[in-house]
Design a protein around this motif. Structure first.
Motif, mmCIF file in Angstrom:
data_model
loop_
_atom_site.group_PDB
_atom_site.id
_atom_site.type_symbol
_atom_site.label_atom_id
_atom_site.label_comp_id
_atom_site.label_asym_id
_atom_site.label_seq_id
_atom_site.Cartn_x
_atom_site.Cartn_y
_atom_site.Cartn_z
ATOM 1 N N UNK A 69 0.746 -1.306 0.125
ATOM 2 C CA UNK A 69 -0.020 0.128 -0.061
ATOM 3 C C UNK A 69 0.983 1.252 -0.061
ATOM 4 N N UNK A 70 2.231 1.098 0.083
ATOM 5 C CA UNK A 70 2.785 2.387 0.268
ATOM 6 C C UNK A 70 3.239 2.918 1.367
ATOM 7 N N UNK A 71 3.887 3.951 1.865
ATOM 8 C CA UNK A 71 4.145 4.379 2.971
ATOM 9 C C UNK A 71 3.066 5.446 3.482
ATOM 10 N N UNK A 72 2.487 5.035 4.860
ATOM 11 C CA UNK A 72 1.335 5.679 5.291
ATOM 12 C C UNK A 72 1.786 6.094 6.612
ATOM 13 N N UNK A 73 2.247 7.306 6.648
ATOM 14 C CA UNK A 73 2.734 8.221 7.708
ATOM 15 C C UNK A 73 1.775 8.565 8.728
ATOM 16 N N UNK A 74 2.303 8.581 10.099
ATOM 17 C CA UNK A 74 1.560 9.011 11.152
ATOM 18 C C UNK A 74 0.429 7.788 11.642
ATOM 19 N N UNK A 75 0.191 6.891 10.938
ATOM 20 C CA UNK A 75 -0.760 5.927 11.207
ATOM 21 C C UNK A 75 -0.428 5.408 12.724
ATOM 22 N N UNK A 76 0.634 4.901 12.518
ATOM 23 C CA UNK A 76 1.405 4.088 13.698
ATOM 24 C C UNK A 76 1.674 5.045 14.852
ATOM 25 N N UNK A 77 1.708 6.362 14.808
ATOM 26 C CA UNK A 77 2.029 7.238 15.719
ATOM 27 C C UNK A 77 0.640 7.631 16.401
ATOM 28 N N UNK A 78 -0.364 8.025 15.881
ATOM 29 C CA UNK A 78 -1.796 8.318 16.361
ATOM 30 C C UNK A 78 -2.137 7.435 17.163
ATOM 31 N N UNK A 79 -2.532 6.167 16.364
ATOM 32 C CA UNK A 79 -3.429 5.202 16.907
ATOM 33 C C UNK A 79 -2.999 4.734 18.555
ATOM 34 N N UNK A 80 -1.777 4.372 18.857
ATOM 35 C CA UNK A 80 -1.341 3.923 20.118
ATOM 36 C C UNK A 80 -1.607 5.120 21.191
ATOM 37 N N UNK A 81 -1.514 6.529 20.854
ATOM 38 C CA UNK A 81 -1.958 7.227 22.039
ATOM 39 C C UNK A 81 -3.540 7.332 22.099
ATOM 40 N N UNK A 82 -4.417 7.202 20.976
ATOM 41 C CA UNK A 82 -5.814 6.844 21.136
ATOM 42 C C UNK A 82 -6.093 5.604 22.135
ATOM 43 N N UNK A 83 -5.206 4.647 21.789
ATOM 44 C CA UNK A 83 -5.603 3.350 22.438
ATOM 45 C C UNK A 83 -5.127 3.444 23.899
#
Length: 346
Positions: free
Chosen positions: A262-276
């Protein structure tokens, strides 16, 4: 009596949280199948899924295009969310993310080298380059982040990751501008998209994602120990070197396989753990990685599918790539985190 009430309330909040996340995933999956250049009513989507398609056209659109795209969003989103949570736990860095720490850029550069220099055209050919690029980039960023007297602080790691990402992107641009085949493949893929993928791509990367997920989830008890400090974790019998090696292997598998498709999707791995973490705190779970890791894996597809659906709808019949919208949402979040870390370190 009071303890029993507290435990009962925690179980209730946890049950509500899990139910809401699952319901949201189901709803977004249905919307992902239904919406696009050709919108399909939800009742027809359900009929087609149950084996009673209203027409051949609808059935073909759903099963040949929309279902593989949705499944790819669910699996790669879960992989990137899980990878981000694992990186933040291993480095104790709230700014860690495969896109920010250069892991995605390393995988992307290696894929472009495979296509543009070595002429590799198949996914099974260049996915190994993606793994190697992700591994080398993560090691280089961590080494640079450790330079200086203060060690690998979160902000230094983030700055090292941004620098390596910029360097690799410049090398990538140099290659794609001199190779038309690499440019054609990179131009659309580099923004991060779920479009134009078939079920075969998912089948090919699924073993890598499965192994990476198992390695990551099995580390949860060790991560809980390491959160108390390396000395405490070692006294509890944790083999820290082996834990980190297993964690790096999981990150490379999860990120490399996802980026290859799918290509490089930035910030997904940054934002989600904080929401979790926020949701886990509300549910009374606390910073328990036995919950935080699977919760991050479940919430990341929510964000990725939401961005993908929004990208299809804002300018029909053309699309805005999901990676663009995720970056649009994640950029301000990253700036806020960096400012908070700098203030905390002053």
């Amino acid at each position: 009596m009071e303890t029993g009430k507290v435990a009962s309330g925690r179980r209730l909040r946890t049950t509500v949280l899990v139910t809401l996340v699952v319901a949201l995933l189901v709803l977004l999956s249905l919307l992902s199948i239904a919406l696009g250049a050709l919108s399909v009513p939800l009742d027809q989507v359900v009929r087609s899924v149950l084996g009673h398609p209203p027409s051949r056209l609808v059935d073909n659109v759903i099963w040949s295009v929309r279902v593989p795209r949705t499944l790819l969003g669910l699996t790669t989103g879960a992989a990137l969310g899980l990878s981000g949570a694992l990186m933040q736990a291993l480095t104790r860095n709230p700014l860690a993310d495969p896109g920010i720490l250069g892991v995605s850029a390393g995988a992307s550069f290696a894929i472009v080298v495979a296509v543009g220099v070595f002429g590799v055209a198949s996914l099974y050919g260049y996915v190994w380059f993606a793994f190697g690029g992700a591994l080398v980039a993560s090691v280089v960023v961590f080494f640079l982040g450790r330079l200086g007297g203060s060690g690998a602080t979160p902000v230094k790691l983030a700055l090292a990751g941004v620098a390596i990402t910029a360097l690799l992107q410049s090398f990538t641009s140099a290659i794609v501008l001199t190779d038309q085949d690499a440019l054609d493949r990179y131009r659309f893929w580099s923004a991060g998209t779920l479009a134009d993928q078939d079920s075969g791509e998912l089948v090919r990367i699924l073993p890598f994602l499965a192994v990476g997920a198992v390695l990551a989830l099995s580390l949860a008890p060790a991560l809980n120990s390491m959160a108390l400090g390396d000395d405490v974790a070692a006294s509890l019998g944790r083999r820290l070197g082996l834990v980190r090696l297993q964690g790096v292997t999981a990150v490379v598998l999860l990120t490399g396989a996802s980026v290859a498709v799918i290509g490089p999707v930035v910030f997904l791995g940054l934002v989600v753990p904080h929401i979790a973490r926020v949701l886990a705190q509300y549910a009374g779970i606390g910073p328990d990685y036995r919950w935080l890791l699977p919760l991050s894996a479940a919430l990341a597809p929510v964000l990725l599918l939401s961005a993908d659906i929004l990208g299809r709808m804002v300018d029909r019949p053309t699309e805005i790539q999901a990676g663009v919208l995720v970056a649009f949402l994640g950029g301000p979040f990253f700036i806020v985190l960096v400012r908070r870390r700098k203030l905390a370190e002053v």
